[in-house]
Design an enzyme around this catalytic site. Sequence first.
Site, PDB file in Angstrom:
ATOM      1  N   GLU A  40       0.848  -1.190   0.000  1.00 46.59           N
ATOM      2  CA  GLU A  40       0.000   0.000   0.000  1.00 46.59           C
ATOM      3  C   GLU A  40       0.887   1.244   0.000  1.00 46.59           C
ATOM      4  O   GLU A  40       1.969   1.260   0.592  1.00 46.59           O
ATOM      5  CB  GLU A  40      -0.846  -0.052   1.271  1.00 46.59           C
ATOM      6  N   LYS A 112      -9.373   1.079  -2.009  1.00 45.70           N
ATOM      7  CA  LYS A 112      -9.583   0.603  -0.634  1.00 45.70           C
ATOM      8  C   LYS A 112     -10.943   1.040  -0.107  1.00 45.70           C
ATOM      9  O   LYS A 112     -11.309   2.215  -0.192  1.00 45.70           O
ATOM     10  CB  LYS A 112      -8.464   1.149   0.249  1.00 45.70           C
ATOM     11  N   CYS A 150      -4.489  -3.528   3.460  1.00 42.29           N
ATOM     12  CA  CYS A 150      -4.206  -3.222   4.861  1.00 42.29           C
ATOM     13  C   CYS A 150      -5.391  -3.474   5.793  1.00 42.29           C
ATOM     14  O   CYS A 150      -5.690  -4.614   6.129  1.00 42.29           O
ATOM     15  CB  CYS A 150      -3.686  -1.791   4.959  1.00 42.29           C
TER      16      CYS A 150
END
Length: 259
Positions: A40, A112, A150
């Site tokens: 990320e 995300k 994440c």
Amino acid sequence: MRIALGQLESGTDIQANLAAIDRFAAEAARDGAALVAFPEYATYEKKTVDASFPAVAEPLDGPVCQELASIARRHGIALVAGVVETSDEPGKAYNTLVAFGPDGGRLAFYRKIHLFDAQGFGESTFIKPGPSTDPVVFEAGGARFGLMTCYDLRFPELARSLADAGAEVLLVCSSWVPGTHKTEQWLALNAARAIENSVYVAGVCQAPPVSVGRSILVDPMGVVEADLGLEPGVQAFDVSLETVARVRELFPMFRQRRL
């Protein structure tokens, strides 16, 4: 097939980050990897997400992604990396993973959806959640990969939706914020997602101090096959699609579950 994990120590120098990605992609290709995954915020990162992130954001056809595509094409390897993508909302960007094939063509992108508003952080102040919760799966080197970022790791339903969509390997591209028990949680959650979905999980993370490092590859039985430790680096490892199929026969959860 063979995949590589590229553990970076990204900072605010975008060109330096791209140069590190280039070096690691070259090394992964030399080691026979068909795909290399980076964390990320691979191309721009700092300890706290602030207004500089939307300021440096670019569209997916901008110079940063053009260079990532060029790196993939130059080394003949599929490549996944986290970028900061422009959004249609002033002052906010998307936290996006983008995948390129060995010919440089874009295979997929994932914005995300679970933003890190926890542990005193407020990612959503400057980052916009992806508008779609549809699982993002793409094929490279004969395997099907699912994309997660994440904090998504704490939401098991996303991993399950990726497995339902055909993913055999989950790429969890992360910059896992340090803190009490955070490394232990990182390791446990990657293993849990692998076991409960009978998939490989490749958790690739930023190195300390901005993150915890410990990029890992977990097999479908929950065995940690690789751990990159704390330093930046890249390593390639074999994954077996036959192992995925065998474990899914040993534990036929997808046929047995009751919703």
